[in-house]
Design a protein around this motif. Sequence first.
Motif, PDB file in Angstrom:
ATOM      1  N   TYR A 363      -4.829  10.632   0.190  1.00 52.98           N
ATOM      2  CA  TYR A 363      -4.209   9.308   0.798  1.00 52.98           C
ATOM      3  C   TYR A 363      -4.444   9.547   2.324  1.00 52.98           C
ATOM      4  N   HIS A 404       0.932  10.574  -8.849  1.00 57.18           N
ATOM      5  CA  HIS A 404       0.062   9.513  -8.580  1.00 57.18           C
ATOM      6  C   HIS A 404       0.866   8.217  -8.480  1.00 57.18           C
ATOM      7  N   GLU A 408       1.936   6.004  -5.098  1.00 56.31           N
ATOM      8  CA  GLU A 408       1.178   4.582  -4.721  1.00 56.31           C
ATOM      9  C   GLU A 408       2.693   3.846  -4.740  1.00 56.31           C
ATOM     10  N   LEU A 411       3.969   4.501  -0.950  1.00 59.53           N
ATOM     11  CA  LEU A 411       2.779   4.011   0.331  1.00 59.53           C
ATOM     12  C   LEU A 411       2.404   2.782  -0.010  1.00 59.53           C
ATOM     13  N   SER A 415       0.018   0.811   2.930  1.00 55.11           N
ATOM     14  CA  SER A 415      -1.230   0.417   2.367  1.00 55.11           C
ATOM     15  C   SER A 415      -1.645  -0.798   2.670  1.00 55.11           C
TER      16      SER A 415
END
Length: 451
Positions: A363, A404, A408, A411, A415
């Motif tokens: 990441y 994972h 996800e 973030l 992102s």
Amino acid sequence: MDKSLTPRQIVNELDRYIIGQGEAKRSVAIALRNRWRRQQVPEPLRDEIAPKNIIMIGPTGVGKTEIARRLAKLADAPFYKVEASKFTEVGYVGRDVESIIRDLMELGVNMVKAREKETVRQKAEEIAEEKLLDILLPPRQSGGENEDSHLEVVRSGEEEINPTRAKLRKLMHEGKLDERYVDIEVTHQPQMPSIEILGSGEDMDSIKDMLASFMPKQNKRRKVKVPEALEILTSEESGRLIDMDKVAQEALRKVQEEGIVFLDEIDKIAGRENMKGPDVSREGVQRDLLPLVEGSTVNTKYGMVRTDHILFVAAGAFHVCRPSDLIPELQGRFPIRVELKSLSEADFVRILTEPRNALLAQYKALLATEEVDLEFEPGAIAALAQIAAQVNESSENIGARRLHTVLERLLEEISFEAPHCPGQRIVIDENYVRSRLADVIGDKDLSQYIL
């Protein structure tokens, strides 16, 4: 396989990517080393030494597939991963188990072909360069000249005959022609129209190959820049320089002596004789697999492949059944059984930070492309591991894959906004982790859908 790759070194290499599961790593390391040992045994006894196939038992997301995949990379061996549940008993509509060996052989051919392309690449680049120079500066036509004479590599002393060609070559090497466009002719095989063929097996593959051979090759003109043209021409020339008979022969040897098949979800075909309904072919699939694992010969378009020394690694969660539910004959062909343990909170902390391909490093690298410096405080890492372990306990345990989904979710906003925040340094602390995931963790029903 490299002689220097000892079991201890294999385990150390696996430790770089996979956390824990020491017992499983030791078992596969010994199995891999035994393949090298077998090659050193005198010929009469060598054929009698069968590979020690392995069953890995453990829940999803604990490293079963990753161990097998990394093992194949270490051994530089043809490796094919397939779910056992994709196959049906002979006589039912679906894939037959012999397609495993045909697909493994195809992978072996592609592996050897890629390696051969590298060995002839220098010669292919020389020929491609001459062809490209011919496009930039077409040779003079002369009835007495050999048609292909201009493709021969021109030595530095001979270029005085054609100074313009020598100048173009110099400009090309210096990169001063990189923005120039040229027209090149590319030969390609047109794609076959989609045709539904019932059945499977080597005969069906032959029919498809035969139909493909009826499709004439086509020449297509493309306008590309000089570097791309050089790469395209080099690839075409590499294909022409390769001896495909030699490639197929070497691939056959590698598949038979070094091939690894990873049979995932082996527990999905475990069943008893009295089963009825949609699962009736489970035991049939086991019986079809048995000859492959025992050692048989499979017909492929590259020749007959013996499976006697292919290593089979099976894996399954075995939540609702046990390895003893497999038919006895198949059980006997997997003498090594290792149990992979569920991952703990401490394991999650290590998975996030220690491996070469650690999730946090991935990441960070992704956001670095947007010029965003992402940092995780130790408290944030501990909180992530705790939340992932907690969700695994309260809902379905999917092992490290839970990290994972948690990351996800954590973030998502960063992102999304990253392209608009170049040059920023973002520090993720424990408070941010708990505040971002508080709603989802607190609502058990919602966490089942979100995490």
